[in-house]
Write an enzyme that holds these catalytic residues in place. Structure first.
Site, short mmCIF file in Angstrom:
data_model
loop_
_atom_site.label_atom_id
_atom_site.label_comp_id
_atom_site.label_asym_id
_atom_site.label_seq_id
_atom_site.Cartn_x
_atom_site.Cartn_y
_atom_site.Cartn_z
N ASN A 9 94.75 71.26 44.29
CA ASN A 9 95.39 72.46 43.76
C ASN A 9 94.56 72.97 42.58
O ASN A 9 94.59 72.40 41.49
CB ASN A 9 96.82 72.14 43.32
CG ASN A 9 97.51 73.33 42.67
OD1 ASN A 9 97.08 74.47 42.80
ND2 ASN A 9 98.59 73.06 41.95
N TRP A 10 93.85 74.06 42.80
CA TRP A 10 92.97 74.59 41.76
C TRP A 10 93.72 75.34 40.66
O TRP A 10 93.14 75.68 39.64
CB TRP A 10 91.94 75.54 42.39
CG TRP A 10 90.94 74.87 43.29
CD1 TRP A 10 90.88 73.54 43.60
CD2 TRP A 10 89.87 75.49 43.99
NE1 TRP A 10 89.83 73.30 44.46
CE2 TRP A 10 89.19 74.49 44.72
CE3 TRP A 10 89.41 76.80 44.09
CZ2 TRP A 10 88.09 74.76 45.53
CZ3 TRP A 10 88.31 77.08 44.91
CH2 TRP A 10 87.66 76.06 45.61
N LYS A 11 95.00 75.60 40.89
CA LYS A 11 95.82 76.36 39.93
C LYS A 11 95.12 77.67 39.57
O LYS A 11 94.45 78.25 40.42
CB LYS A 11 96.13 75.49 38.71
CG LYS A 11 96.79 74.16 39.11
CD LYS A 11 97.37 73.41 37.95
CE LYS A 11 98.01 72.12 38.43
NZ LYS A 11 98.72 71.40 37.35
N HIS A 96 106.37 74.18 43.42
CA HIS A 96 105.61 73.43 42.42
C HIS A 96 106.34 73.52 41.08
O HIS A 96 106.94 74.54 40.74
CB HIS A 96 104.19 74.00 42.30
CG HIS A 96 103.28 73.14 41.48
ND1 HIS A 96 103.30 73.12 40.10
CD2 HIS A 96 102.31 72.25 41.85
CE1 HIS A 96 102.40 72.27 39.66
NE2 HIS A 96 101.78 71.73 40.70
N GLU A 98 105.48 73.95 38.14
CA GLU A 98 105.11 75.06 37.26
C GLU A 98 105.77 76.36 37.70
O GLU A 98 106.10 77.21 36.88
CB GLU A 98 103.57 75.19 37.23
CG GLU A 98 102.91 74.02 36.53
CD GLU A 98 101.43 73.88 36.83
OE1 GLU A 98 100.82 72.94 36.32
OE2 GLU A 98 100.89 74.70 37.62
N GLU A 168 106.18 65.03 42.39
CA GLU A 168 105.42 65.26 41.16
C GLU A 168 106.37 65.16 39.97
O GLU A 168 107.09 66.12 39.67
CB GLU A 168 104.72 66.62 41.19
CG GLU A 168 105.56 67.76 41.77
CD GLU A 168 104.93 69.12 41.51
OE1 GLU A 168 103.70 69.20 41.44
OE2 GLU A 168 105.69 70.08 41.37
N GLY A 174 99.44 67.28 34.36
CA GLY A 174 98.55 67.86 33.36
C GLY A 174 98.66 67.23 31.99
O GLY A 174 98.07 67.72 31.03
N SER A 217 98.75 63.73 37.55
CA SER A 217 97.60 63.18 36.81
C SER A 217 96.88 62.09 37.58
O SER A 217 96.49 61.05 37.03
CB SER A 217 98.04 62.67 35.43
OG SER A 217 98.53 63.73 34.63
N GLY A 238 95.55 68.01 40.89
CA GLY A 238 95.40 69.22 40.08
C GLY A 238 94.01 69.33 39.48
O GLY A 238 93.02 69.58 40.16
N GLY A 239 93.92 69.09 38.18
CA GLY A 239 92.66 69.29 37.46
C GLY A 239 91.48 68.55 38.02
O GLY A 239 90.35 69.06 38.01
#
Length: 264
Positions: A9-11, A96, A98, A168, A174, A217, A238-239
């Protein structure tokens, strides 16, 4: 056995040039792992066409980060499921954390998005999870069951036959914090148990075929431990998915886990 699934997931990150450079590094390595695992990447919507085009015929698939529950109409800024399907997206994240927290998406809205994705022939990735406050107050299981139940109310238990669930823990996204192995394993097992208990018969129970992936994470240092846990069928990354070497190492960890399961 269903292949484990890894989703990047590149967000809200990337550019035409950065995407091209990242995919150029990822594709050769990830293609070597497709025998063992399924891999998808979810770029921001302006880059879906670029990424879908770059991944065509590679076996790596594209997913979207969100979708509108509406088919068309006066919904400025939204993207419909049919539009994503036309671009050859295979997966769509729905719910998600977020989106739930920052954009006030209710479980009812998430369930409607889930249905829209399936109606367009794609696979929804239903994200569920609890906040730190909810976990500390002993409400984690109840919160997740309510998020699952909203989808059952919308499409029926059969909707999980063609879906993915991503656990999640909101407090671990994050933040660098990772749920303890026992916590992850327990929640994944409880998700499967809840869906199983909701089935009127064994034949109608989708829980054992459902892929439940973990997001929170995940990195190259902890991936192997997480992927070896019972009932963990992959990851929502994610990141770390924005760093080629890191994402490749995570992918290799999942592929090794899949190999070990087959050889048992």
């Amino acid at each position: 056995m269903t292949k484990p699934l890894l989703i990047g997931n590149w967000k809200m990150n990337g550019s035409l040039q950065l995407n091209q450079e990242l995919l150029h590094r990822l594709i050769p390595k990830l293609q070597q792992l497709q025998k063992h695992i399924d891999i998808a990447v979810c770029p921001p919507s302006p880059y879906l066409f670029q990424v879908c085009d770059a991944l065509a015929c590679t076996g790596i698939v594209t997913g979207a980060q969100t979708v509108s529950e509406h088919a068309s109409g006066a919904h400025t800024g939204e993207v419909s499921a049919s539009m994503l399907s036309e671009l050859k997206c295979r997966f769509v994240l729905v719910g998600h954390s977020e989106r739930r927290l920052k954009y006030a998406e209710s479980s009812a809205a998430v369930a409607a998005k889930f249905e829209a994705v399936q109606n367009a022939g794609m696979t929804p990735v239903l994200c569920v999870g609890e906040t730190l406050e909810e976990r500390e107050s002993g409400q984690a299981a109840m919160v997740i069951e309510q998020q699952l139940q909203a989808v059952i109310d919308q499409v029926g238990l059969a909707g999980f036959e063609q879906a993915v669930v991503a656990y999640e823990p909101v407090w671990a996204i994050g933040t660098g914090e990772v749920a303890q192995a026992s916590q992850i394993e327990s929640v994944h097992q409880s998700i499967r148990a809840f869906l199983s208990s909701s089935a009127p018969s064994r034949k109608e129970d989708p829980s054992q075929r459902l892929r439940i992936v973990y997001g929170g994470s995940v990195n190259s240092s902890n991936a192997a431990e997480i992927f070896n846990l019972a009932d963990v069928n992959g990851g929502l990354i994610g990141g770390a998915s924005l760093k080629a070497d890191e994402f490749i190492q995570i992918s290799e960890s999942l592929a090794e886990t899949a190999d070990a399961l087959v050889s048992e």
